[in-house]
Write a protein that holds these residues in place. Structure first.
Motif, mmCIF file in Angstrom:
data_model
loop_
_atom_site.group_PDB
_atom_site.id
_atom_site.type_symbol
_atom_site.label_atom_id
_atom_site.label_comp_id
_atom_site.label_asym_id
_atom_site.label_seq_id
_atom_site.Cartn_x
_atom_site.Cartn_y
_atom_site.Cartn_z
ATOM 1 N N SER A 1 1.046 4.798 4.954
ATOM 2 C CA SER A 1 0.260 5.970 5.325
ATOM 3 C C SER A 1 -1.146 5.514 5.704
ATOM 4 C CB SER A 1 0.195 6.941 4.147
ATOM 5 O OG SER A 1 -0.497 6.334 3.060
ATOM 6 N N ALA A 2 -1.980 6.458 6.134
ATOM 7 C CA ALA A 2 -3.371 6.111 6.448
ATOM 8 C C ALA A 2 -4.059 5.541 5.211
ATOM 9 C CB ALA A 2 -4.113 7.342 6.960
ATOM 10 N N ALA A 3 -3.781 6.141 4.050
ATOM 11 C CA ALA A 3 -4.365 5.624 2.804
ATOM 12 C C ALA A 3 -3.837 4.225 2.514
ATOM 13 C CB ALA A 3 -4.041 6.566 1.647
ATOM 14 N N GLY A 4 -2.557 4.002 2.770
ATOM 15 C CA GLY A 4 -1.972 2.692 2.540
ATOM 16 C C GLY A 4 -2.564 1.624 3.436
ATOM 17 N N ARG A 5 -2.863 1.983 4.687
ATOM 18 C CA ARG A 5 -3.481 1.008 5.594
ATOM 19 C C ARG A 5 -4.896 0.656 5.136
ATOM 20 N NH1 ARG A 5 -0.418 4.059 9.279
ATOM 21 N NH2 ARG A 5 -2.153 5.470 9.771
ATOM 22 N N ARG A 6 -5.610 1.657 4.622
ATOM 23 C CA ARG A 6 -6.950 1.367 4.089
ATOM 24 C C ARG A 6 -6.852 0.446 2.874
ATOM 25 N NH1 ARG A 6 -7.642 6.924 5.292
ATOM 26 N NH2 ARG A 6 -7.275 7.507 3.112
ATOM 27 N N GLN A 7 -5.863 0.686 2.035
ATOM 28 C CA GLN A 7 -5.665 -0.181 0.871
ATOM 29 C C GLN A 7 -5.347 -1.612 1.297
ATOM 30 O OE1 GLN A 7 -2.530 2.062 -0.944
ATOM 31 N NE2 GLN A 7 -3.898 3.173 -2.341
ATOM 32 N N PRO B 1 2.449 9.040 -3.263
ATOM 33 C CA PRO B 1 1.737 10.026 -4.093
ATOM 34 C C PRO B 1 2.671 11.046 -4.734
ATOM 35 C CG PRO B 1 0.679 9.771 -1.947
ATOM 36 C CD PRO B 1 2.002 9.094 -1.861
ATOM 37 N N GLY C 1 0.818 -1.207 0.000
ATOM 38 C CA GLY C 1 0.000 0.000 0.000
ATOM 39 C C GLY C 1 0.855 1.262 0.000
ATOM 40 N N GLU C 2 0.191 2.383 -0.120
ATOM 41 C CA GLU C 2 0.890 3.668 -0.213
ATOM 42 C C GLU C 2 1.654 4.008 1.064
ATOM 43 O OE1 GLU C 2 -1.554 6.960 -1.250
ATOM 44 O OE2 GLU C 2 -2.154 6.141 -3.198
#
Length: 393
Positions: A219-225, A204, A198-199
């Motif tokens: 990142s938070a986005a990576g954990r969601r991914q 980005p 993930g990110e």
């Protein structure tokens, strides 16, 4: 930047087996000039043996000119091209030592193979026929006797002889080609589901982030991914083991999936990302501004290293291939999730396709995307998925 040389090779047998010979020529890719020729009468041999002998001779001639060159082999033998590219298994015992000899001349990652029609291989074909003609007269071919560069039209042969050659070559290729359709059951393949991590904060911004940098976390986005990917893979229910790069962003992604699947994460050092040296943390534009010559060399050759002693793509390919083979031995017939990085995923796909190193720059690979390669017991591989991101939407 490494020099590129073209090797064209051919072999023939008048009888298959019968009186046989090979021809090979090394060409300048810019001018088409013949830089070296090789030919030899082999006595009694098959078409396939003669073609492999021609390949070896052509590679050795190129090595004598420049042992550091990148080589493009062009042959009209689909059998040799497919086997040396790794897409067909070498079944015949006479071919295996010849293929091994060919692979020993240059590092495999510096040689690419291309099939060409017979009409485009006239120079090597003429040399092979000159060698067989010399053998018929009780002599060996001599370079001073070559007329291939002046007259690349193949000698006129009877329709019956041409038909016999075509029939023999087709039979040879059919015997060695991988089975398709209703072929024998090879059992379940080992399937590697390839998950890019993930990110991170660097993703980005499109910054170089390899194994020689800060080892950032998701990142938070990576954990969601990672969680979305875990849910999707759990729903599919096919993953039997999870293997991860040692870098933090991959371990965190792998742990999210493994927790959902009830599996443990095994670490494989060979799956780590490229070491980008002094480029770590920089954008492409920043590298272009600071190290333009090094960047140009890196883009032009798989052997070039990033500034500051990073890893070349050729070195990464060797490392990834070793890891692949180790994992194939461990997980034969199983479906395994490999959580890794852009370069290892693209390299596994490239090697499965038998594509040249520059193919790395022609694949898109998003964060937390899924790709898949199946590896069969006969040595063949099949790319089943590339950069699938539907689970993230």
């Amino acid at each position: 930047m490494a020099r590129t040389l073209i090797v064209e090779a051919d072999g023939g047998s008048r009888g298959n087996p019968g009186p046989a010979g090979y021809g090979a020529v090394v060409l300048d890719p810019e001018t088409g000039e013949a830089l070296a020729e090789a030919a030899e009468f082999l006595g009694t041999a098959t078409n396939n043996v003669a073609e492999y002998k021609g390949l070896v001779a052509g590679l050795r001639a190129a090595h004598a000119l420049d042992p550091e060159a990148d080589i493009r082999v062009r042959m009209d033998s689909k059998l040799v091209v497919e086997q040396m590219s790794g897409r067909w298994k070498i079944k015949h015992p006479d071919m295996k030592p010849l293929a091994a000899e060919a692979r020993s001349v240059f590092p495999p990652d510096r040689v690419s193979y291309e099939w060409i029609p017979r009409a485009q291989n006239k120079h090597a074909d003429r040399l092979a026929n000159e060698a067989m003609d010399a053998g018929k007269s009780g002599k060996q071919w001599e370079p001073r006797d070559s007329r291939a560069a002046l007259d690349t039209a193949a000698p006129v042969r009877s329709p019956a002889a041409r038909a016999a050659d075509a029939s023999a070559e087709a039979a040879d290729e059919a015997a060695e080609a991988p089975s398709a359709g209703w072929g024998p059951d090879l059992g379940p393949p080992a399937t590697f589901v390839l998950l890019r991590h993930g990110e991170t904060a660097l993703t980005p911004e499109k910054r170089f982030s390899g194994s020689g940098g800060t080892d950032p976390e998701l990142s938070a986005a990576g954990r969601r991914q990672a969680e979305a990917t875990a849910a999707a893979l759990a729903a599919r229910g096919t993953i039997q083991a999870v293997v991860s790069s040692p870098l933090r962003r991959c371990r965190e992604t792998a742990e999210a999936v493994a927790a959902r699947l009830g599996l443990e994460v095994r670490i494989e050092e060979g799956l780590r990302e490229t070491d980008f040296g002094a480029w770590e943390g920089l954008t492409f534009a920043e590298v272009r501004e600071r190290y333009p010559e090094d960047l140009d060399a890196w883009l032009a050759s798989a052997k070039a290293e990033p500034t500051g002693g990073g890893e070349s793509f050729a070195a990464v390919a060797r490392r990834v291939a070793v890891a692949r083979d180790k994992l194939l031995a461990r997980y034969a017939g199983r479906t395994v999730l490999l959580v890794t990085h852009v370069t290892p995923v693209k390299t596994l796909v490239r090697l499965a396709l038998g594509a040249p190193p520059e193919a790395l720059f022609r694949m898109e690979l998003s964060a937390a995307s899924l790709s898949a390669v199946a590896y069969y017991s006969d040595g063949n591989a099949s790319v089943r998925l590339l950069n699938e991101t539907a689970h993230l939407r």
